[in-house]
Motif scaffolding. Structure first.
Motif, mmCIF file in Angstrom:
data_model
loop_
_atom_site.group_PDB
_atom_site.id
_atom_site.type_symbol
_atom_site.label_atom_id
_atom_site.label_comp_id
_atom_site.label_asym_id
_atom_site.label_seq_id
_atom_site.Cartn_x
_atom_site.Cartn_y
_atom_site.Cartn_z
ATOM 1 N N GLN B 170 -2.821 -43.755 74.852
ATOM 2 C CA GLN B 170 -1.867 -43.290 73.846
ATOM 3 C C GLN B 170 -1.368 -41.923 74.306
ATOM 4 O O GLN B 170 -1.740 -41.457 75.384
ATOM 5 N N ASN B 172 -1.431 -38.954 72.298
ATOM 6 C CA ASN B 172 -1.833 -37.920 71.344
ATOM 7 C C ASN B 172 -2.482 -36.755 72.090
ATOM 8 O O ASN B 172 -2.665 -36.811 73.310
ATOM 9 N N CYS B 174 -5.536 -35.790 72.201
ATOM 10 C CA CYS B 174 -6.790 -36.119 72.899
ATOM 11 C C CYS B 174 -6.519 -36.848 74.216
ATOM 12 O O CYS B 174 -7.331 -36.783 75.146
ATOM 13 N N ASP B 175 -5.389 -37.524 74.288
ATOM 14 C CA ASP B 175 -5.031 -38.227 75.523
ATOM 15 C C ASP B 175 -4.591 -37.239 76.600
ATOM 16 O O ASP B 175 -4.926 -37.389 77.772
#
Lengths: 430, 430
Positions: B170, B172, B174-175
């Motif tokens: 993804q 986001n 955190c990615d």
């Protein structure tokens, strides 16, 4: 199944009533042939029969009642979606329909033909309007465990309210961080959805319920070491399947009662097949209700299934959230850490490498006294089809024979599978 | 190709000499039919012919010479592996063989039959001992962009020294963090491998070289807006393919020279097909050397290919590492941030959602004056097969017709593809 009593509910859920009744009819007949025909079944299997007969009836009514009380319904297809958090938000966590060919032609207008049966099934059930679980959901939580599901959820999102949780692909520090961030994001999503602030005690309650369910199935699995096998593989699979649908507290109580009965049976040296019957472990892809094809064929071929190394099986229940650490935790952050630790242990084929799974299968075969393993991959399931090669190698080194099967939900290959499985069982007997 | 001159080198690389000569013979014939037969080719295509004719010869000798000087050779299959860092470590970054059926039966002992042709090919080339690139590598860097590759690398690791870089799913925060961590880990791996400490200037040099290559292909692609088309789709694909094999500095200079020639040709209103010839954009899976099947069929069907929306195409060159920010950066950490920013923009089907790709395809079709799009998915490639449905929908809304093709490296379906493509091209003309 008492269709008429629920017709109004199903209409409200906008099901295709005729198609749905057709499904229930087939399902009922199938269940009778595969389950009710069994000899020497446990008395506690009445619970299984009841849940299954009411899976689209009473259970759906319970969901509607919960909704009427303001509770939210969360659907999912994967053991990575943390039920503990759903329960902490006082929401209901259920699996969705995905174990039978349904609406396949419609599904193929949205996903490629070369997609595994499970994925086509959940899309097809939705498009054909015959899954009351999907229709009851406030949110469906998808995940990124395989290409097929990951991309099918994009199409599915045109029809249901989807939320996607990312699952990492390795087990390094950055992967732990990613899953930890996703745990938090999911918790916040639940808070938004339910309007409830999730606190320490809420998560502890969720952990207690989910761990309780896991411990009940762990207890069941340990009892299956006995020879003669005290329960059929079909019934054990059904228990695992039902664990995704029924109320978790009721489920746990019922399965523990069933385990009491099994203990008494073992005491008396009784079982569902004669002592010395060849014992097989099934390993690989999940078998969703009503996908009972493989254990039915195996147990009609002179063997008994003693374990399910699968998401609808040991993969979902092997690891508990650390109970001592949970008791000591005083913050939501600590509890999210503990959840992340637990979920990072899952030996899903989405991870690379995934050598734990090889060890776990070998250990299960040994502990359960399985003479052989059948590796089950859904056609076009790349993660498990690839791992089948490695599982085979690992088991060969341990002297445990393995048969690799790729199939779907169709019945066209049943005779061919029977022939292969009977031949495999014969080699174990000799 | 001058096989004899390199025989000793190939023997040292432990190639199967007979099988390899067979491959070169087929490749040479194939190249003659598809490339040398073209009318009105650019003079600068001599560079392409030369590189291709020496791809297993002179280029491999260069790799051996580099190794003799203590430089390391890094192989990869994916545009996510940051060439900038490889170059910063003074190592050589090359693509590996994966565009033809080779060693298929051997490959199927390690990966499932239902695996895409590209994956079977790289495994097969290794097992058949006919890829001098693979044999020259010190490390092969795999990634987690699809289930098929992710799991095949586990098997491949039994035969080559593998390093796996994780790519998130993804986009986001955190990615971004995960990919950033993976950039650092890859850099550290290169430092370990080469014994060289990578500094700010090293990465800046790597960025300059990689951006230079991307800008040359961007320039080429911009020139392809002209009607008549100044270069065939086959030659443009070959340029993209060669960008993964040849020395990047030489490549950039040669492609810029070729662009000069194209500009002169456009000035004169000349091209490879008459003005008004139907123009098609290819979108989807990468076409590795010598997988020229589809553009050859398309350009034999009365159309000209004006763009490649693919990893071996626009996906690899669309985004530059920010040049102003690079110039200003004073630390390795800042540069790793810039690299991460650039790589997170890639519109690979491994991401969910991946809506940027839909927009990018529509934009490309418009900018290049393509009247239609052919979506190309390798059989069993789940990410791109799934996205074909969404691409079709997006293009329909824009009034751009799309033809979805699933195929492999075999020639069995050529006639069928021709029929479908000719019919598609006819609809564009009318």
């Amino acid at each position: 199944m008492a269709e008429s009593a629920y017709k109004e509910m199903w209409e409200k859920l906008n099901l295709d009533i005729d198609a749905h009744e057709g499904l229930l009819e087939v399902l009922g007949k199938f269940y009778g042939d595969i389950y009710l025909s069994q000899q020497g079944r446990l008395q506690g299997a009445e619970y299984l029969d009841f849940v299954l007969s009411e899976v689209h009836g009473l259970r759906i009514k319970e969901l509607q009642d919960a909704k009427a009380q303001g509770r939210k319904i969360i659907g999912s297809f994967c053991v990575f979606v943390p039920e503990e958090l759903t329960l902490a938000a006082d929401a209901v966590h259920v699996g969705l329909c995905s174990g039978a060919d349904a609406g396949t032609e419609m599904a193929e207008t949205m996903v490629p033909r070369n997609t595994c049966a499970l994925i086509k099934s959940f899309v097809g059930f939705k498009l054909a309007k015959i899954c009351p679980f999907t229709e009851s959901c406030d949110v469906v939580v998808g995940e990124t465990t395989c290409d097929g599901k990951k991309k099918a959820y994009e199409a599915f999102a045109e029809h249901v309210n989807m939320y996607i949780m990312e699952v990492p692909q390795q087990k390094n520090a950055c992967d732990h961080d990613l899953l930890r961030a996703e745990m938090k994001r999911y918790m916040e999503e639940l808070e938004k959805l339910t309007g409830k602030t999730i606190g320490v005690d809420d998560i502890k309650k969720g952990i207690a319920i989910a761990n309780g369910k896991r411990k009940a199935i762990q207890r069941l699995n340990a009892l299956r070491k006995a020879d003669p096998a005290p329960i059929s593989g079909r019934d054990a699979l059904l228990i695992n399947q039902i664990s995704f649908y029924d109320d978790p507290v009721r489920f746990t109580a019922k399965i523990n009662e069933l385990c009491d009965e099994i203990e008494a049976r073992i005491e008396k040296g009784e079982g569902v097949a004669p002592k010395g019957t060849p014992r097989l472990l099934l390993a690989g892809c999940p078998m969703a209700v009503p996908n009972w094809k493989l254990p039915y064929i195996v147990e009609g071929s002179g063997a008994v299934v003693v374990g399910e190394e699968s998401c609808i099986g040991s993969r979902n229940i092997r690891d508990l959230v650390d109970e001592d650490a949970t008791a000591k935790a005083t913050t939501v952050d600590e509890l999210l850490d503990l959840l992340t630790d637990r979920y990072m242990k899952i030996d899903c084929a989405c991870f690379t490498p995934n050598d734990e799974r090889l060890d776990n299968i070998a250990d299960m075969a040994e502990e359960l006294g399985a003479q052989g393993v059948i590796h089950y991959a859904l056609l076009f399931c790349q993660p498990y089809s690839h791992e089948a090669f490695k599982v085979d190698k690992t088991l060969q080194a341990k002297g445990v024979p393995m048969l690799a099967i790729e199939t779907d939900y169709g019945m066209e290959d049943v005779e061919q599978l029977k022939t292969r499985i009977e031949a495999f069982v014969e080699t174990l007997e000799s």
